[in-house]
Design an enzyme around this catalytic site. Structure first.
Site, PDB file in Angstrom:
ATOM      1  N   HIS A 102      84.315 -46.384  48.465  1.00 44.25           N
ATOM      2  CA  HIS A 102      84.383 -47.381  49.806  1.00 44.25           C
ATOM      3  C   HIS A 102      85.777 -47.351  50.122  1.00 44.25           C
ATOM      4  O   HIS A 102      86.334 -48.036  51.360  1.00 44.25           O
ATOM      5  CB  HIS A 102      83.518 -48.689  48.806  1.00 44.25           C
ATOM      6  CG  HIS A 102      82.446 -48.178  48.588  1.00 44.25           C
ATOM      7  ND1 HIS A 102      81.327 -49.203  48.971  1.00 44.25           N
ATOM      8  CD2 HIS A 102      81.448 -47.573  48.630  1.00 44.25           C
ATOM      9  CE1 HIS A 102      79.864 -48.659  49.462  1.00 44.25           C
ATOM     10  NE2 HIS A 102      80.040 -47.484  48.667  1.00 44.25           N
ATOM     11  N   VAL A 131      87.018 -45.481  54.736  1.00 46.00           N
ATOM     12  CA  VAL A 131      87.718 -46.495  55.603  1.00 46.00           C
ATOM     13  C   VAL A 131      88.897 -46.984  55.551  1.00 46.00           C
ATOM     14  O   VAL A 131      88.836 -46.921  54.955  1.00 46.00           O
ATOM     15  CB  VAL A 131      86.596 -48.363  55.077  1.00 46.00           C
ATOM     16  CG1 VAL A 131      86.940 -48.808  56.706  1.00 46.00           C
ATOM     17  CG2 VAL A 131      85.237 -47.969  54.918  1.00 46.00           C
ATOM     18  N   GLY A 166      90.959 -44.453  55.016  1.00 46.38           N
ATOM     19  CA  GLY A 166      92.187 -44.353  54.233  1.00 46.38           C
ATOM     20  C   GLY A 166      92.240 -44.573  52.843  1.00 46.38           C
ATOM     21  O   GLY A 166      91.444 -45.881  52.367  1.00 46.38           O
ATOM     22  N   ASP A 217      93.848 -46.731  51.074  1.00 46.94           N
ATOM     23  CA  ASP A 217      94.791 -47.309  51.603  1.00 46.94           C
ATOM     24  C   ASP A 217      94.773 -49.364  51.066  1.00 46.94           C
ATOM     25  O   ASP A 217      94.911 -50.002  51.591  1.00 46.94           O
ATOM     26  CB  ASP A 217      94.924 -48.316  53.135  1.00 46.94           C
ATOM     27  CG  ASP A 217      93.386 -49.310  53.493  1.00 46.94           C
ATOM     28  OD1 ASP A 217      92.690 -48.945  52.915  1.00 46.94           O
ATOM     29  OD2 ASP A 217      93.902 -48.947  54.565  1.00 46.94           O
ATOM     30  N   SER A 242      92.484 -51.433  51.730  1.00 45.41           N
ATOM     31  CA  SER A 242      91.570 -52.773  52.160  1.00 45.41           C
ATOM     32  C   SER A 242      90.579 -52.701  51.816  1.00 45.41           C
ATOM     33  O   SER A 242      90.231 -54.100  52.018  1.00 45.41           O
ATOM     34  CB  SER A 242      91.689 -51.916  53.542  1.00 45.41           C
ATOM     35  OG  SER A 242      90.558 -50.761  53.605  1.00 45.41           O
ATOM     36  N   PRO A 302      78.438 -44.237  54.620  1.00 47.41           N
ATOM     37  CA  PRO A 302      76.956 -43.665  54.468  1.00 47.41           C
ATOM     38  C   PRO A 302      76.024 -45.451  53.826  1.00 47.41           C
ATOM     39  O   PRO A 302      76.404 -45.543  53.803  1.00 47.41           O
ATOM     40  CB  PRO A 302      76.877 -42.327  54.082  1.00 47.41           C
ATOM     41  CG  PRO A 302      77.725 -42.338  53.218  1.00 47.41           C
ATOM     42  CD  PRO A 302      78.986 -43.936  54.018  1.00 47.41           C
ATOM     43  N   HIS A 347      75.683 -41.111  41.133  1.00 49.44           N
ATOM     44  CA  HIS A 347      75.046 -41.663  41.091  1.00 49.44           C
ATOM     45  C   HIS A 347      74.097 -41.351  40.093  1.00 49.44           C
ATOM     46  O   HIS A 347      73.223 -41.674  39.863  1.00 49.44           O
ATOM     47  CB  HIS A 347      73.288 -41.545  42.402  1.00 49.44           C
ATOM     48  CG  HIS A 347      74.041 -42.049  43.424  1.00 49.44           C
ATOM     49  ND1 HIS A 347      74.092 -41.910  45.284  1.00 49.44           N
ATOM     50  CD2 HIS A 347      75.505 -42.948  43.467  1.00 49.44           C
ATOM     51  CE1 HIS A 347      74.774 -42.716  45.620  1.00 49.44           C
ATOM     52  NE2 HIS A 347      75.828 -43.837  45.043  1.00 49.44           N
ATOM     53  N   ASP A 364      77.620 -37.591  34.721  1.00 49.04           N
ATOM     54  CA  ASP A 364      77.396 -36.586  34.068  1.00 49.04           C
ATOM     55  C   ASP A 364      75.945 -35.858  35.310  1.00 49.04           C
ATOM     56  O   ASP A 364      75.798 -36.308  35.946  1.00 49.04           O
ATOM     57  CB  ASP A 364      76.945 -35.880  32.861  1.00 49.04           C
ATOM     58  CG  ASP A 364      75.242 -36.773  32.187  1.00 49.04           C
ATOM     59  OD1 ASP A 364      74.675 -37.386  33.663  1.00 49.04           O
ATOM     60  OD2 ASP A 364      75.055 -36.779  31.400  1.00 49.04           O
TER      61      ASP A 364
HETATM   62  C1  HEM Z   1      76.469 -40.191  49.751  1.00 49.90           C
HETATM   63  C2  HEM Z   1      76.411 -41.257  50.017  1.00 49.90           C
HETATM   64  C3  HEM Z   1      75.854 -42.284  49.964  1.00 49.90           C
HETATM   65  C4  HEM Z   1      75.325 -43.495  49.621  1.00 49.90           C
HETATM   66  C5  HEM Z   1      74.337 -43.332  51.464  1.00 49.90           C
HETATM   67  C6  HEM Z   1      75.251 -44.167  48.782  1.00 49.90           C
HETATM   68  C7  HEM Z   1      74.515 -45.573  48.475  1.00 49.90           C
HETATM   69  C8  HEM Z   1      75.085 -46.975  47.671  1.00 49.90           C
HETATM   70  C9  HEM Z   1      74.054 -47.333  47.532  1.00 49.90           C
HETATM   71  C10 HEM Z   1      73.094 -47.961  48.292  1.00 49.90           C
HETATM   72  C11 HEM Z   1      74.211 -47.850  46.337  1.00 49.90           C
HETATM   73  C12 HEM Z   1      73.858 -49.134  45.680  1.00 49.90           C
HETATM   74  C13 HEM Z   1      75.217 -50.917  45.552  1.00 49.90           C
HETATM   75  C14 HEM Z   1      73.885 -51.368  45.031  1.00 49.90           C
HETATM   76  O1  HEM Z   1      72.610 -51.901  45.914  1.00 49.90           O
HETATM   77  O2  HEM Z   1      74.381 -52.278  44.619  1.00 49.90           O
HETATM   78  C15 HEM Z   1      75.260 -47.053  45.427  1.00 49.90           C
HETATM   79  C16 HEM Z   1      76.034 -47.595  44.213  1.00 49.90           C
HETATM   80  C17 HEM Z   1      76.430 -46.695  44.041  1.00 49.90           C
HETATM   81  N1  HEM Z   1      77.569 -44.862  44.219  1.00 49.90           N
HETATM   82 FE1  HEM Z   1      76.512 -44.794  45.612  1.00 49.90          FE
HETATM   83  N2  HEM Z   1      76.343 -44.447  48.196  1.00 49.90           N
HETATM   84  C18 HEM Z   1      76.712 -42.689  47.999  1.00 49.90           C
HETATM   85  C19 HEM Z   1      78.182 -41.819  47.976  1.00 49.90           C
HETATM   86  C20 HEM Z   1      78.865 -42.167  46.693  1.00 49.90           C
HETATM   87  C21 HEM Z   1      79.754 -41.996  46.566  1.00 49.90           C
HETATM   88  C22 HEM Z   1      80.316 -40.444  46.686  1.00 49.90           C
HETATM   89  C23 HEM Z   1      80.546 -41.943  45.354  1.00 49.90           C
HETATM   90  C24 HEM Z   1      81.435 -41.969  44.316  1.00 49.90           C
HETATM   91  C25 HEM Z   1      82.454 -40.949  44.586  1.00 49.90           C
HETATM   92  C26 HEM Z   1      78.916 -43.569  44.734  1.00 49.90           C
HETATM   93  C27 HEM Z   1      79.314 -43.853  43.725  1.00 49.90           C
HETATM   94  C28 HEM Z   1      78.640 -44.788  43.122  1.00 49.90           C
HETATM   95  C29 HEM Z   1      77.880 -45.949  42.019  1.00 49.90           C
HETATM   96  C30 HEM Z   1      79.285 -45.480  40.868  1.00 49.90           C
HETATM   97  C31 HEM Z   1      77.485 -46.372  42.174  1.00 49.90           C
HETATM   98  C32 HEM Z   1      76.656 -47.892  41.415  1.00 49.90           C
HETATM   99  C33 HEM Z   1      77.662 -49.194  41.598  1.00 49.90           C
HETATM  100  C34 HEM Z   1      77.808 -49.750  40.237  1.00 49.90           C
HETATM  101  O3  HEM Z   1      77.097 -49.833  39.231  1.00 49.90           O
HETATM  102  O4  HEM Z   1      78.452 -50.851  40.773  1.00 49.90           O
HETATM  103  N3  HEM Z   1      77.954 -43.183  45.974  1.00 49.90           N
HETATM  104  N4  HEM Z   1      75.391 -45.788  46.559  1.00 49.90           N
END
Ligand code: HEM
Length: 349
Positions: A65, A69, A71, A73, A75, A163, A193, A272
Site C-alpha cells: 500500500h 501509491v 512509489g 515514499d 506516504s 486495486p 492473502h 506460504d
Molecule cells: C491483487 C490485488 C489485491 C487486492 C484487491 C487486495 C485486497 C485486500 C483487501 C480488501 C484486504 C482486506 C482489508 C480489510 O478488509 O481489512 C486485504 C488484506 C491483505 N492484503 Fe491484499 N489485496 C491485493 C494484493 C495484495 C498484495 C500485493 C499484498 C502484499 C504483497 C497484499 C497483502 C495483504 C495482506 C497481508 C492482508 C491482510 C492484512 C492484515 O491482516 O492486516 N494484498 N487485501
C-alpha cells in the site's frame, strides 16, 4: 488435520522467531551502519510479532500500500499534511486502506533509528522481515536502502491507484501493468492473502446471493454463520474473518468441506502457498482472488504454486523485492523526523 490451541500457536511464533536470524548486510554507502539499521528493524519486528502475531500480516500489506501509491515514499504513514486537510485526508483515510495497521511498529523503529533512516526504508525493511518471520525463513530477499520520504499523501490518490477486491481479472491485470507488474506477478503477490484478516465489507459481495461470484457453498455458509455470531457478540456491523481458511478452527474447516491435503494446518498464520490450495477449492474471501481462476494462464499458475511451495516462496520473494524498488514519485523529499508528519508545511502539490 490438527487444531492448534493458543499455547501451540504461541510456541509456533516463538519457533518462527528463533529459526530466522537477522540477515547480515553490508554498508549501503549512505553513511549509516546498515547492518545496525537492519538489525534494529529485525529485532523490533520480531518483538512486535511476538506480542501480536497479526501485525506481521499488516507489515507485509503496508509495503504494497505504500509502494503502489507514489512509489515507496512512506506516504501511507502520514496522518495529515497541509494539503490533505481540505482534500479528503491522507492515504490512511482511503476506503481501499481499510484495516491498514502496523503504524505503531514503524513509529517504534523510527524512534530508535532517528534521522539515520527514512520512514520509507523502514516500511520496506519491516515488511521484508515480517515476510521472513511468517514464512519461517523461506522467504528472504535483499532490499536496498536510501529511499527518501515524500510529502504528499492523498486518500483520493490511494483509492484511484490501489486495486479493489471487487475488480474483474482484466482490471487487476491492467492495474498491475500500470506499475510494471506482470499477470504472473499478480498471481504471485495475491498469495500474500495466505495471512491476515479482512473486514466483512471487503467480501460481503461474496456472501450476498444476488451478487455472489462462485464461492464454495459450504464455505460461504460457514462464513455467514461466523459473521452473524460476531455481529451479535461484538455489536459490530463489520467484523473480520481470517483470509485463509487454513487459519480457521478445525470445526469451521470441516463444516466447509476444506480439503487440507498438502497443507500444514498446524502452521496457523504462516505465509506460504496454502492460499493456492484454498483458491482452487473456491475458498477465498475476495472476488479479486477468485477471478484469477477465470484466465487460463493464471489458473495454470495457481495450480503450479499450489503444487510447488518452494517455487512460490522464491517467486514471492522476487516480486516483493521488485515492489520494494518502486521509485518515489514527486519533487520534494526529506527524511522525516516523525513518520506521521512532514517536517515542514509543504505547499507544492
Ligand atoms: C491483487 C490485488 C489485491 C487486492 C484487491 C487486495 C485486497 C485486500 C483487501 C480488501 C484486504 C482486506 C482489508 C480489510 O478488509 O481489512 C486485504 C488484506 C491483505 N492484503 Fe491484499 N489485496 C491485493 C494484493 C495484495 C498484495 C500485493 C499484498 C502484499 C504483497 C497484499 C497483502 C495483504 C495482506 C497481508 C492482508 C491482510 C492484512 C492484515 O491482516 O492486516 N494484498 N487485501
Amino acid at each position: 488435520m490438527m487444531k492448534l490451541n493458543a499455547v501451540a500457536a504461541g510456541a509456533l511464533v516463538v519457533a518462527l522467531l528463533i529459526s530466522v536470524q537477522p540477515a547480515a548486510a553490508d554498508g549501503d554507502g549512505r553513511g549509516y551502519d546498515k547492518k545496525g539499521v537492519e538489525y534494529t528493524v529485525r529485532k523490533e519486528v520480531e518483538k512486535a510479532i511476538k506480542c501480536d502475531s497479526g501485525v506481521g500480516a499488516a507489515l507485509v500489506r503496508l509495503v504494497f500500500h505504500d509502494c503502489w501509491v507514489n512509489g515507496c515514499d512512506g506516504s501511507v504513514l502520514l496522518d495529515k499534511t497541509p494539503y490533505s486537510i481540505n482534500n479528503g485526508g491522507t492515504e490512511k483515510a482511503a476506503v481501499n486502506n481499510i484495516g491498514l495497521a502496523g503504524f505503531d511498529v514503524i513509529d517504534v523503529i523510527k524512534a530508535k533509528l532517528g534521522a539515520a533512516v527514512s520512514c520509507a526504508d523502514i516500511v520496506v525493511l519491516a515488511g521484508r522481515d515480517a515476510a521472513a518471520i511468517l514464512s519461517r525463513g523461506r522467504i528472504t530477499y535483499a532490499v536496498e536502502t536510501g529511499r527518501k520520504d515524500g510529502v504528499v499523501s492523498s486518500a483520493a490518490a490511494a483509492d484511484a491507484t490501489l486495486p479493489t477486491s471487487t475488480m474483474e481479472f482484466q482490471q487487476l491485470k491492467d492495474n498491475f501493468a500500470r506499475k510494471g507488474f506482470t499477470q504472473g506477478e499478480l498471481v504471485i503477490l495475491s498469495g500474500a492473502h495466505s495471512i491476515g484478516v479482512s473486514h466483512l465489507s471487503s467480501f460481503h459481495d461474496r456472501l450476498d446471493s444476488s451478487t455472489a461470484t462462485p464461492i464454495d457453498g459450504r464455505y460461504a455458509a460457514a462464513l455467514a454463520k461466523d459473521v452473524d455470531a460476531q455481529k451479535a457478540a461484538q455489536m459490530t456491523p463489520d467484523p473480520t474473518e481470517k483470509n485463509n481458511i487454513r487459519d480457521m478452527t478445525s470445526k469451521f474447516r470441516k463444516a466447509s468441506g476444506y480439503d487440507a491435503t498438502g497443507v500444514d494446518t498446524a502452521a496457523v498464520g504462516a505465509l506460504d502457498n496454502s492460499y493456492y490450495h484454498a483458491n482452487l477449492q473456491n475458498m477465498v474471501l475476495f472476488k479479486s482472488d477468485w477471478v484469477l481462476r477465470t484466465d487460463d494462464d493464471a489458473a495454470t499458475d495457481l495450480v503450479e504454486y499450489r503444487d510447488n511451495a518452494t517455487k512460490w516462496d522464491n517467486d514471492f520473494a522476487d516480486a516483493m523485492a521488485k515492489l520494494s524498488k518502486l521509485p518515489a514519485e514527486g519533487s520534494h523529499f526529506e527524511i522525516r523526523k516523525n513518520c506521521r508528519t512532514t517536517n515542514q508545511n509543504y505547499y507544492y502539490y
